[in-house]
Design a protein around this motif. Structure first.
Motif, PDB file in Angstrom:
ATOM      1  N   ASN A 193     -15.200 -20.092  35.555  1.00 21.21           N
ATOM      2  CA  ASN A 193     -13.970 -20.099  36.511  1.00 21.21           C
ATOM      3  C   ASN A 193     -12.786 -20.088  35.992  1.00 21.21           C
ATOM      4  O   ASN A 193     -11.770 -20.851  36.178  1.00 21.21           O
ATOM      5  N   ILE A 194     -12.442 -19.317  34.862  1.00 24.32           N
ATOM      6  CA  ILE A 194     -11.284 -19.466  33.956  1.00 24.32           C
ATOM      7  C   ILE A 194     -10.650 -17.968  34.301  1.00 24.32           C
ATOM      8  O   ILE A 194     -11.072 -17.027  34.034  1.00 24.32           O
ATOM      9  N   ALA A 195      -9.558 -17.958  34.760  1.00 24.80           N
ATOM     10  CA  ALA A 195      -8.592 -16.552  35.235  1.00 24.80           C
ATOM     11  C   ALA A 195      -8.053 -16.403  33.842  1.00 24.80           C
ATOM     12  O   ALA A 195      -7.693 -17.110  32.917  1.00 24.80           O
ATOM     13  N   VAL A 196      -7.933 -15.146  33.719  1.00 22.97           N
ATOM     14  CA  VAL A 196      -6.857 -14.281  32.498  1.00 22.97           C
ATOM     15  C   VAL A 196      -5.823 -13.520  33.112  1.00 22.97           C
ATOM     16  O   VAL A 196      -6.181 -12.492  34.054  1.00 22.97           O
ATOM     17  N   ILE A 197      -4.791 -13.666  32.747  1.00 22.37           N
ATOM     18  CA  ILE A 197      -3.628 -12.846  32.954  1.00 22.37           C
ATOM     19  C   ILE A 197      -3.049 -12.243  31.618  1.00 22.37           C
ATOM     20  O   ILE A 197      -2.786 -12.958  30.830  1.00 22.37           O
ATOM     21  N   SER A 198      -3.166 -10.935  31.322  1.00 23.63           N
ATOM     22  CA  SER A 198      -2.763 -10.613  30.049  1.00 23.63           C
ATOM     23  C   SER A 198      -1.464  -9.517  30.143  1.00 23.63           C
ATOM     24  O   SER A 198      -1.312  -8.583  31.256  1.00 23.63           O
ATOM     25  N   MET A 199      -0.575  -9.731  29.239  1.00 27.57           N
ATOM     26  CA  MET A 199       0.719  -9.151  29.465  1.00 27.57           C
ATOM     27  C   MET A 199       1.040  -8.481  28.069  1.00 27.57           C
ATOM     28  O   MET A 199       1.251  -9.109  26.767  1.00 27.57           O
ATOM     29  N   HIS A 200       0.757  -6.973  27.933  1.00 26.24           N
ATOM     30  CA  HIS A 200       0.552  -6.374  26.606  1.00 26.24           C
ATOM     31  C   HIS A 200       1.847  -5.754  26.381  1.00 26.24           C
ATOM     32  O   HIS A 200       2.887  -6.177  25.959  1.00 26.24           O
ATOM     33  N   THR A 201       1.798  -4.358  26.454  1.00 23.46           N
ATOM     34  CA  THR A 201       2.920  -3.508  25.896  1.00 23.46           C
ATOM     35  C   THR A 201       4.362  -3.760  26.923  1.00 23.46           C
ATOM     36  O   THR A 201       5.278  -3.597  26.292  1.00 23.46           O
ATOM     37  N   ASN A 202       4.040  -4.047  28.033  1.00 21.39           N
ATOM     38  CA  ASN A 202       5.099  -4.402  28.766  1.00 21.39           C
ATOM     39  C   ASN A 202       5.653  -5.764  28.302  1.00 21.39           C
ATOM     40  O   ASN A 202       6.944  -6.083  28.455  1.00 21.39           O
ATOM     41  N   LEU A 203       4.918  -6.531  27.804  1.00 19.55           N
ATOM     42  CA  LEU A 203       5.706  -7.944  27.158  1.00 19.55           C
ATOM     43  C   LEU A 203       6.215  -7.480  25.585  1.00 19.55           C
ATOM     44  O   LEU A 203       7.197  -8.125  25.330  1.00 19.55           O
ATOM     45  N   ASP A 204       5.784  -6.428  24.884  1.00 18.62           N
ATOM     46  CA  ASP A 204       6.355  -6.116  23.815  1.00 18.62           C
ATOM     47  C   ASP A 204       7.713  -5.664  24.134  1.00 18.62           C
ATOM     48  O   ASP A 204       8.643  -5.962  23.042  1.00 18.62           O
ATOM     49  N   VAL A 205       8.148  -4.944  25.062  1.00 17.52           N
ATOM     50  CA  VAL A 205       9.274  -4.172  25.133  1.00 17.52           C
ATOM     51  C   VAL A 205      10.252  -5.026  26.134  1.00 17.52           C
ATOM     52  O   VAL A 205      11.544  -4.678  25.911  1.00 17.52           O
ATOM     53  N   GLY A 206       9.835  -6.130  26.721  1.00 14.64           N
ATOM     54  CA  GLY A 206      10.630  -6.525  27.663  1.00 14.64           C
ATOM     55  C   GLY A 206      11.935  -7.603  27.087  1.00 14.64           C
ATOM     56  O   GLY A 206      11.668  -8.098  25.926  1.00 14.64           O
ATOM     57  N   ASP A 207      12.696  -7.971  27.647  1.00 14.76           N
ATOM     58  CA  ASP A 207      13.992  -9.009  27.120  1.00 14.76           C
ATOM     59  C   ASP A 207      12.939 -10.325  26.804  1.00 14.76           C
ATOM     60  O   ASP A 207      12.338 -10.876  27.827  1.00 14.76           O
ATOM     61  N   GLY A 208      13.176 -11.026  25.802  1.00 20.55           N
ATOM     62  CA  GLY A 208      12.568 -11.946  25.521  1.00 20.55           C
ATOM     63  C   GLY A 208      10.843 -12.060  24.933  1.00 20.55           C
ATOM     64  O   GLY A 208      10.390 -12.888  24.938  1.00 20.55           O
ATOM     65  N   GLY A 209      10.727 -10.876  24.759  1.00 17.26           N
ATOM     66  CA  GLY A 209       9.088 -10.338  24.560  1.00 17.26           C
ATOM     67  C   GLY A 209       9.020 -10.469  23.044  1.00 17.26           C
ATOM     68  O   GLY A 209       9.703 -11.178  22.350  1.00 17.26           O
ATOM     69  N   VAL A 210       8.006  -9.684  22.890  1.00 14.87           N
ATOM     70  CA  VAL A 210       7.576  -9.635  21.376  1.00 14.87           C
ATOM     71  C   VAL A 210       8.612  -9.195  20.325  1.00 14.87           C
ATOM     72  O   VAL A 210       8.780  -9.774  19.342  1.00 14.87           O
ATOM     73  N   ASN A 211       9.250  -7.981  20.620  1.00 12.63           N
ATOM     74  CA  ASN A 211       9.906  -7.519  19.541  1.00 12.63           C
ATOM     75  C   ASN A 211      11.166  -8.520  19.622  1.00 12.63           C
ATOM     76  O   ASN A 211      11.950  -8.662  18.392  1.00 12.63           O
ATOM     77  N   ASP A 212      11.555  -8.911  20.669  1.00 13.49           N
ATOM     78  CA  ASP A 212      13.020 -10.132  20.823  1.00 13.49           C
ATOM     79  C   ASP A 212      12.541 -11.216  19.842  1.00 13.49           C
ATOM     80  O   ASP A 212      13.478 -11.553  19.241  1.00 13.49           O
ATOM     81  N   SER A 213      11.189 -11.863  20.233  1.00 13.74           N
ATOM     82  CA  SER A 213      11.046 -12.908  19.420  1.00 13.74           C
ATOM     83  C   SER A 213      10.720 -12.551  18.005  1.00 13.74           C
ATOM     84  O   SER A 213      11.108 -13.548  17.278  1.00 13.74           O
TER      85      SER A 213
END
Length: 248
Positions: free
Chosen positions: A88-108
């Motif tokens: 009963n463990i849920a998963v949210i995945s944020m992938h290429t949308n997190l890459d390009v967003g402000d404060g996301g992967v590339n910003d970090s």
């Protein structure tokens, strides 16, 4: 707070409709209405990640890489998807949308490497990278700096030119070498670079650095955890930085 509440917040910041066509972000496992008291933030969801979540009483795992990327042909005991569902463990995945967003992967990644005058570069394919300035250096010294900050091992090609402007793409981004050349960057830092791009980088006059997929993307996990903790103070957010990649 529920899984859906957390997803809705993330989706406002990093809309899943900004992800690449091949991608599969969103709520990928579990009950959207499940209440969450503890959540684990990690780059990947592995059997180890599930054990960490179970041992800490987490009802939710939030990952960068989608826990389900290709259609499943079975759901067998011992698989990641099965163990998530059975516990009963849920998963949210944020992938290429997190890459390009402000404060996301590339910003970090840009902030971790302490780039100055950070700018957004919109590529010909619509993907968004970050670039900025570093103190004038050479490829060998910059490789040492990357290894010191990101860890792992650095593979690179030296264009034999000073490096002052650097383009970044967390994860697999060797094909953005041409964007680095087009926008007059001295170097590109990314990962999973194919052999031919190293050869072409030399001819293009762009120093090219492969700093590892995990190393260039894991930098987003702590900022993401802090963001969620500030938004949902009644939920306890934990992070896991485990990788099974070893270097010699």
């Amino acid at each position: 707070m529920t899984v859906r509440n957390i997803f809705d917040f993330l989706n406002e910041l990093y809309p899943i409709n900004t992800a690449c066509d091949f991608d599969n972000p969103g709520i990928l496992v579990g009950d959207c209405e499940q209440k969450v008291s503890k959540a684990l933030v990690s780059l990947d969801c592995t059997l180890h990640t599930i054990e960490v979540a179970k041992n800490n009483g987490c009802e939710l795992i939030i990952t960068h890489h989608p826990v389900i990327f290709h259609p499943l042909k079975n759901l067998l005991k011992g698989s990641v998807a099965y163990e998530l569902a059975s516990n009963n463990i849920a998963v949210i995945s944020m992938h290429t949308n997190l890459d390009v967003g402000d404060g996301g992967v590339n910003d970090s990644l840009a902030k971790t490497l302490k780039l100055q005058n950070i700018k957004t570069i919109v590529c010909d394919d619509g993907y968004v990278l970050k670039g900025g300035d570093v103190e004038n250096t050479n490829a060998n010294n910059f490789a040492d700096y990357l290894k010191e900050i990101l860890g792992g091992r650095i593979k690179f090609v030296d264009a034999k030119k000073p490096i002052a402007k650097v383009l970044l793409c967390g994860g697999s981004g060797g094909d953005y070498l041409y964007e680095a050349k087009k926008h007059n960057f001295d170097a590109l830092v990314t990962a999973d670079i194919k052999h031919n791009f190293f050869l072409e980088a030399k001819d293009l006059g762009v120093s090219l650095f492969d700093a590892g997929h995990f190393n260039t993307e894991d930098v987003v996990i702590e900022p993401l955890k802090d963001l969620l903790q500030n938004k949902f103070p009644k939920i306890s957010f934990l992070s896991d930085h485990t990788t099974f990649i070893e270097y010699k």
